[in-house]
Write a protein that holds these residues in place. Sequence first.
Motif, mmCIF file in Angstrom:
data_model
loop_
_atom_site.group_PDB
_atom_site.id
_atom_site.type_symbol
_atom_site.label_atom_id
_atom_site.label_comp_id
_atom_site.label_asym_id
_atom_site.label_seq_id
_atom_site.Cartn_x
_atom_site.Cartn_y
_atom_site.Cartn_z
ATOM 1 N N ALA A 26 0.842 -1.210 0.000
ATOM 2 C CA ALA A 26 0.000 0.000 0.000
ATOM 3 C C ALA A 26 0.873 1.253 0.000
ATOM 4 O O ALA A 26 0.590 2.217 -0.722
ATOM 5 C CB ALA A 26 -0.934 0.001 1.208
ATOM 6 N N SER A 27 1.964 1.230 0.774
ATOM 7 C CA SER A 27 2.806 2.433 0.854
ATOM 8 C C SER A 27 3.475 2.717 -0.488
ATOM 9 O O SER A 27 3.606 3.873 -0.889
ATOM 10 C CB SER A 27 3.835 2.309 1.979
ATOM 11 O OG SER A 27 4.685 1.202 1.756
ATOM 12 N N ASP A 28 3.868 1.673 -1.226
ATOM 13 C CA ASP A 28 4.427 1.877 -2.573
ATOM 14 C C ASP A 28 3.400 2.565 -3.473
ATOM 15 O O ASP A 28 3.727 3.488 -4.219
ATOM 16 C CB ASP A 28 4.781 0.528 -3.229
ATOM 17 C CG ASP A 28 6.100 -0.036 -2.708
ATOM 18 O OD1 ASP A 28 6.953 0.761 -2.263
ATOM 19 O OD2 ASP A 28 6.276 -1.273 -2.757
ATOM 20 N N ILE A 29 2.175 2.097 -3.398
ATOM 21 C CA ILE A 29 1.119 2.624 -4.263
ATOM 22 C C ILE A 29 0.787 4.078 -3.909
ATOM 23 O O ILE A 29 0.613 4.928 -4.782
ATOM 24 C CB ILE A 29 -0.126 1.707 -4.204
ATOM 25 C CG1 ILE A 29 0.220 0.354 -4.855
ATOM 26 C CG2 ILE A 29 -1.340 2.359 -4.867
ATOM 27 C CD1 ILE A 29 -0.808 -0.739 -4.656
ATOM 28 N N ILE A 30 0.755 4.375 -2.616
ATOM 29 C CA ILE A 30 0.463 5.753 -2.189
ATOM 30 C C ILE A 30 1.542 6.702 -2.720
ATOM 31 O O ILE A 30 1.247 7.746 -3.316
ATOM 32 C CB ILE A 30 0.375 5.855 -0.647
ATOM 33 C CG1 ILE A 30 -0.850 5.092 -0.135
ATOM 34 C CG2 ILE A 30 0.327 7.318 -0.193
ATOM 35 C CD1 ILE A 30 -0.904 4.913 1.378
ATOM 36 N N VAL A 31 2.799 6.320 -2.529
ATOM 37 C CA VAL A 31 3.904 7.201 -2.935
ATOM 38 C C VAL A 31 3.940 7.366 -4.464
ATOM 39 O O VAL A 31 4.091 8.472 -4.972
ATOM 40 C CB VAL A 31 5.251 6.678 -2.378
ATOM 41 C CG1 VAL A 31 6.418 7.479 -2.925
ATOM 42 C CG2 VAL A 31 5.241 6.730 -0.850
ATOM 43 N N ASP A 32 3.755 6.266 -5.186
ATOM 44 C CA ASP A 32 3.746 6.315 -6.665
ATOM 45 C C ASP A 32 2.632 7.203 -7.204
ATOM 46 O O ASP A 32 2.867 8.072 -8.042
ATOM 47 C CB ASP A 32 3.458 4.921 -7.245
ATOM 48 C CG ASP A 32 4.712 4.094 -7.366
ATOM 49 O OD1 ASP A 32 5.780 4.559 -6.915
ATOM 50 O OD2 ASP A 32 4.608 2.976 -7.908
ATOM 51 N N THR A 33 1.428 6.954 -6.759
ATOM 52 C CA THR A 33 0.283 7.682 -7.325
ATOM 53 C C THR A 33 0.331 9.155 -6.911
ATOM 54 O O THR A 33 -0.002 10.036 -7.703
ATOM 55 C CB THR A 33 -1.078 7.057 -6.920
ATOM 56 O OG1 THR A 33 -1.121 6.933 -5.499
ATOM 57 C CG2 THR A 33 -1.280 5.689 -7.553
ATOM 58 N N ALA A 34 0.786 9.418 -5.686
ATOM 59 C CA ALA A 34 0.888 10.816 -5.232
ATOM 60 C C ALA A 34 1.956 11.550 -6.043
ATOM 61 O O ALA A 34 1.743 12.680 -6.483
ATOM 62 C CB ALA A 34 1.204 10.884 -3.739
ATOM 63 N N ALA A 35 3.105 10.896 -6.268
ATOM 64 C CA ALA A 35 4.187 11.528 -7.028
ATOM 65 C C ALA A 35 3.726 11.858 -8.450
ATOM 66 O O ALA A 35 3.963 12.957 -8.951
ATOM 67 C CB ALA A 35 5.414 10.623 -7.061
ATOM 68 N N ASP A 36 3.040 10.926 -9.096
ATOM 69 C CA ASP A 36 2.510 11.171 -10.452
ATOM 70 C C ASP A 36 1.561 12.356 -10.449
ATOM 71 O O ASP A 36 1.617 13.220 -11.323
ATOM 72 C CB ASP A 36 1.708 9.955 -10.955
ATOM 73 C CG ASP A 36 2.627 8.847 -11.419
ATOM 74 O OD1 ASP A 36 3.855 9.075 -11.463
ATOM 75 O OD2 ASP A 36 2.105 7.756 -11.735
ATOM 76 N N GLN B 45 3.158 15.766 -10.112
ATOM 77 C CA GLN B 45 3.824 16.212 -11.329
ATOM 78 C C GLN B 45 2.853 16.850 -12.305
ATOM 79 O O GLN B 45 3.212 17.751 -13.047
ATOM 80 C CB GLN B 45 4.509 15.025 -12.017
ATOM 81 C CG GLN B 45 5.919 14.847 -11.481
ATOM 82 C CD GLN B 45 6.676 13.771 -12.232
ATOM 83 O OE1 GLN B 45 6.087 12.952 -12.943
ATOM 84 N NE2 GLN B 45 7.974 13.757 -12.057
ATOM 85 N N LYS B 46 1.630 16.355 -12.292
ATOM 86 C CA LYS B 46 0.632 16.869 -13.233
ATOM 87 C C LYS B 46 0.023 18.199 -12.779
ATOM 88 O O LYS B 46 -0.399 19.004 -13.582
ATOM 89 C CB LYS B 46 -0.491 15.845 -13.433
ATOM 90 C CG LYS B 46 -0.086 14.717 -14.376
ATOM 91 C CD LYS B 46 -1.291 13.855 -14.713
ATOM 92 C CE LYS B 46 -1.127 12.489 -14.093
ATOM 93 N NZ LYS B 46 -2.288 11.632 -14.154
ATOM 94 N N PHE B 47 -0.074 18.379 -11.475
ATOM 95 C CA PHE B 47 -0.707 19.600 -10.945
ATOM 96 C C PHE B 47 0.216 20.263 -9.943
ATOM 97 O O PHE B 47 0.591 19.646 -8.951
ATOM 98 C CB PHE B 47 -2.019 19.261 -10.232
ATOM 99 C CG PHE B 47 -3.046 18.604 -11.114
ATOM 100 C CD1 PHE B 47 -3.975 19.369 -11.816
ATOM 101 C CD2 PHE B 47 -3.083 17.221 -11.245
ATOM 102 C CE1 PHE B 47 -4.908 18.757 -12.630
ATOM 103 C CE2 PHE B 47 -4.022 16.609 -12.071
ATOM 104 C CZ PHE B 47 -4.942 17.379 -12.758
ATOM 105 N N ASP B 48 0.571 21.526 -10.190
ATOM 106 C CA ASP B 48 1.258 22.212 -9.107
ATOM 107 C C ASP B 48 0.156 22.892 -8.308
ATOM 108 O O ASP B 48 -1.018 22.781 -8.632
ATOM 109 C CB ASP B 48 2.297 23.230 -9.610
ATOM 110 C CG ASP B 48 1.979 23.736 -10.976
ATOM 111 O OD1 ASP B 48 2.456 23.105 -11.931
ATOM 112 O OD2 ASP B 48 1.226 24.724 -11.074
#
Length: 231
Positions: free
Chosen positions: A55-65, A68-71
């Motif tokens: 779950a922590s991998d998924i949270i960090v990955d999806t949040a990072a993506d 990047q798309k929205f400042d």
Amino acid sequence: VEDGITCPVEVEKGLNDKNENEEHAKESDSDDVGSRTLAFPSISTADFQFDLDRASDIIVDTAADFLQKFDNIRLVLVDLSKKSKILSLVKEKASKKSIDCSRFFTFVGDITQLYTKGGLQCSVIANAANWRLKPGGGGVNAAIFNAAGESLHHATKKCADALRPGTSVVVPLPSISPLHQREGVTHVIHVLGPNMNPMRPDYLKNDYIKGSKILREAYNSLFENFASIVQ
Ligand code: AR6
């Protein structure tokens, strides 16, 4: 300090940690960052028994993506205890990924009292819901429905009857709700994550291929819905 850590490894931002909280309160006052902040619990990792490391991998990955798309937006992962395993895993993994720690961080506190007890302004909060979108049950779902009062129940019914795993729905929180009045929460986004608990509906029987896909979809849906509110 290890290589690759761009932000100082943060001390736990607890409800008793005055300095950290004042820092966030100040930021919020100066440029209304609260209206661009989503606070969310770790979906599926308590009652739904999803593996914390995955779950922590998924949270960090999806949040990072998403960042990047929205400042101009801020994501805050919340849990009740300083000892929260999911918060430490996410903190550790986020620091290794050069994620801007002012735009994504963890916070210890009750998601229904972030402003009054923690000084953190968040207009949008996520809920780890059940498929019927019913109040009660336990965990963060019960806490949010209790704090928001009847009006969240009514507002939710107007938006949707049910959720499929991996999807979310935005519910504008009526201004009469105590959660709106006290905490400044204007929207609740209900999210249904994958279930690894044999006692709950849609049990995935430890199928982490399916489960991880659904958890990813759940966070992507949550973040996209949040972006649609802010924009
Ligand atoms: N504030 C912040 N975080 C919280 C709070 C709170 N008040 N309460 C719990 N958490 P869970 P799930 C954290 O079990 O695993 C419900 O009964 C908790 O420590 O609420 O997705 C629904 O009706 C954990 O990190 O959600 C569903 O049937 C995270 O929130 C089912 O449970 C999620 O834990 C959903 O299970």
